[in-house]
Design an enzyme around this catalytic site. Structure first.
Site, mmCIF file in Angstrom:
data_model
loop_
_atom_site.group_PDB
_atom_site.id
_atom_site.type_symbol
_atom_site.label_atom_id
_atom_site.label_comp_id
_atom_site.label_asym_id
_atom_site.label_seq_id
_atom_site.Cartn_x
_atom_site.Cartn_y
_atom_site.Cartn_z
ATOM 1 N N TYR A 29 50.123 48.952 37.068
ATOM 2 C CA TYR A 29 50.158 49.017 35.759
ATOM 3 C C TYR A 29 50.039 47.561 35.149
ATOM 4 C CZ TYR A 29 52.007 51.229 31.106
ATOM 5 O OH TYR A 29 51.635 51.750 29.952
ATOM 6 N N CYS A 30 49.060 47.668 34.356
ATOM 7 C CA CYS A 30 48.711 46.343 33.397
ATOM 8 C C CYS A 30 48.889 44.940 34.273
ATOM 9 C CB CYS A 30 49.915 46.252 32.298
ATOM 10 S SG CYS A 30 49.858 44.664 31.233
ATOM 11 N N LEU A 31 49.672 43.973 34.252
ATOM 12 C CA LEU A 31 49.908 42.923 34.935
ATOM 13 C C LEU A 31 50.161 43.118 36.492
ATOM 14 C CD1 LEU A 31 50.099 39.903 35.730
ATOM 15 C CD2 LEU A 31 52.469 39.889 34.602
ATOM 16 N N GLY B 20 48.965 45.834 37.825
ATOM 17 C CA GLY B 20 47.506 46.402 38.532
ATOM 18 C C GLY B 20 46.972 44.985 38.708
ATOM 19 N N PHE C 63 46.416 51.474 35.945
ATOM 20 C CA PHE C 63 46.881 51.837 34.571
ATOM 21 C C PHE C 63 46.605 50.661 33.689
ATOM 22 C CE2 PHE C 63 50.444 55.074 35.683
ATOM 23 C CZ PHE C 63 49.441 56.034 36.330
#
Length: 603
Positions: free
Chosen positions: A334-336, A338, A362
């Site tokens: 998710y985000c960082l 990811g 994500f």
């Protein structure tokens, strides 16, 4: 339409009003005295740069470009004059009782002007339309200046919008009908309470304004948020690994490892039972493991991005195999988290490590060539300022990063609270999402500097061999496992156009899905909520741009979670008896959500 002035704007009790204004004056004096005292405390310290983000230089360059084309500047001024002439004409027609459309329509999505008085009261209607006219003229004029490099133009556009948002009439007592009505009705008591709130926020922020977005006492991590049952089964300096209790008798053989960002805490995926993605995954027959990152202090200042890979994802994979005896897993980044997941996948591909069989992203960027508005903060001057702050204490304070994100949606995440808390004098509403948003984490100095320079500024992750970890060069093109990429259509932090670029780098089958809403609501959207929508494209071809992909995509109402679980189940293996946390190869250390997530940052 006739105004009901006595009902809208009641006559105050002059004696009580005068007393409250005296209290406001006294509180204001205390506010100024406190500011001067703090200023004197820091006067002996080495002065920092007056313009650390280099905004002044950008605007000086913009001004010189404007002055170089005086004809265009005159045209812009004439357009503003014509706009005001039309606005005055419309105002005169309304005063004569004529039904006319607004000279400057109010956007439907603009929550600042939803009170009826902004439309029905001719004075406030004129103030509103005058502001909208001037703000649009200002932003358009600045945007159309020619000759600026892309980064300078983006910086000028961004900070012009910050100024325009700050100057909205909704942010001032005498030009906001809602605030003015409240001031008269309470004899100014709202302003007294508002100043109390302001002083409390300044004290909590140690001299910096830390706006209270929600009732911080209304929530408890592990009490009424982050309540999905589970156990911490492994921990090291950087993270705790949580294994969640099964919700079904049979589960898929391959467990799911979720790697959240360490800019915020993992429980955005486990706020309440009804919107918990983690709980929902267990109900779909998945064995769920989640990394809960530490909230680092100065002792972890030298932790690197590579350390987050080694002591985060790779350590979690080893621990999962110990815990349940299964080597193959699926993952989410998710985000960082990811971005880290993508780098880890490339590293594992280079080393021949095939434990991860499918991955979901994500709102995660792996190619930062179009980073969106966050790119405004990514230049040598800005990064040097951030590095200077981190050098002093070993980390970036979570509140400082949160302030940057809040600026991307200033009207919603800054000015709405200024109006509610300080002008209306109201307590912020208890809201679990905003509690999580206020629970920011620190970022280690070495890791964060690497992330800003190597990812955002130099975009080395997207370049084959551009980065190496543990002495191994990595290449995203070597990642051949199935990938599911989620993006948010209104995401301001990881714009979907930037997220889409991941489809150009991975070599395996990639399913791109565009969700309605933004960085958070675009992810946390349970099926029962029946909100938003998502777009998918079933055509088996590779699209060069998100526009081409979207032109042939199909829109589906509601949550995208069911679409994802169908994809995930194909890659999760056969069904096996459910595993109970702490009863396998790793014993339970403590109950979920663990102790790391409960450490709050200062301010």
């Amino acid at each position: 339409m006739a105004e009901k002035s006595n009902e809208e704007f009641p006559t105050p009790d002059l004696n009580e009003f005068s007393l409250n204004m005296s209290r406001v004056a006294a509180q204001s004096q205390r506010l100024v005295a406190d500011f001067l005292e703090r200023h004197q405390e820091h006067a002996s310290a080495a002065p920092g740069p007056a313009d650390p983000m280099n905004v002044g230089k950008a605007f000086m360059e913009m001004t010189s470009r404007m002055m170089a084309d005086p004809g265009k500047l005159v045209d812009a001024q004439m357009n503003l004059f014509k706009g005001y002439m039309e606005l005055w004409q419309h105002a005169a027609q309304k005063m004569m009782g004529e039904e006319v459309e607004d000279a400057v329509p109010t956007p439907r999505s603009d929550k600042r002007f939803k009170d009826a008085a902004w439309q029905e009261n001719q004075i406030f209607d004129f103030i509103k339309q005058s502001y909208l006219l001037t703000s649009k003229w200002m932003t358009d004029t600045v945007h159309e200046v020619e000759g600026l490099d892309d980064h300078t133009a983006e910086k000028v556009d961004f900070y012009t919008r910050q100024f325009v948002d700050a100057m909205s009439p909704s942010n001032f007592v005498m030009t906001n009908p809602v605030v003015l009505r409240e001031t008269l009705a309470t004899n100014g008591e709202n302003l007294v309470r508002g100043l109390d709130h302001l002083l409390e926020d300044l004290e909590r922020g140690r001299g910096k304004l830390a706006i209270k977005m929600t009732d911080l006492d209304a929530f408890e991590v592990g009490g009424n948020v982050a309540t999905t049952p589970g156990k911490v089964v492994y921990q090291n300096e950087l993270m705790q690994l949580i294994q969640y209790a099964p919700a079904t008798e049979q589960v898929h053989e391959r467990p799911l490892l979720i790697c959240p960002p360490w800019i915020n805490k993992f429980y955005i995926l486990d706020l309440r039972a009804e919107n918990s993605f983690i709980r929902w995954c267990t109900e779909q027959g998945l064995t769920v493991f989640v990394i809960s990152w530490v909230n680092p202090d100065e002792k972890l200042a030298d932790k690197s991005f590579e350390d987050y890979m080694n002591e985060g994802i790779l350590a979690a994979l080893d621990a999962i195999e110990q815990a349940i005896g299964v080597r193959e897993v699926t993952t989410i980044g998710y985000c960082l988290g990811g971005t880290l997941m993508a780098a880890t996948l490339a590293y594992m591909a280079a080393r021949g490590d095939d434990r991860i069989k499918a991955t979901t992203f994500f709102t995660a960027q792996v190619d930062f060539s179009e980073p969106g508005e966050l790119g405004v903060f990514i230049d040598d001057e800005s990064i040097a300022h951030i590095e200077e702050l981190m050098e002093e204490r070993g980390y970036l304070e979570g509140a400082e990063m949160a302030s940057t994100f809040n600026m991307l949606r200033a009207n919603d995440l800054i000015w709405s609270f200024v109006v509610n808390n300080y002008l209306m004098g109201k307590d912020p509403f208890p809201f679990d999402l905003l509690y999580w948003n206020s629970d920011a984490t620190r970022l280690p100095r070495v890791m964060h500097s690497f992330y800003l320079r190597k990812m955002y500024q130099q975009n080395l992750l997207a370049q084959p061999g551009g980065l190496e970890f543990n002495g191994t060069p990595i290449d995203l093109g070597k990642v051949k496992i199935p990938v599911y990429v989620q993006a948010g259509k209104e995401d301001h932090i990881a714009p979907y156009r930037s997220v889409f670029k991941a489809t150009q780098h991975f070599s395996g089958p990639v399913r791109f899905m565009l969700a309605g809403s933004g960085h958070i609501a675009g992810v946390v959207n349970p099926p029962d909520a029946k909100k938003y929508q998502y777009w998918t494209n079933e055509k088996r071809k590779k699209y060069a741009t998100p526009d081409e992909w979207l032109a042939e995509a199909t829109e589906t109402p509601g949550s995208w979670w069911p679409d994802w679980i169908k994809w995930m189940q194909k890659h999760s293996g056969k069904k096996v008896p459910a595993r109970v946390p702490g009863e396998g190869g790793l014993k339970a250390i403590e109950d979920a959500p663990g102790s790391y997530v409960k450490v709050r940052s200062g301010g």
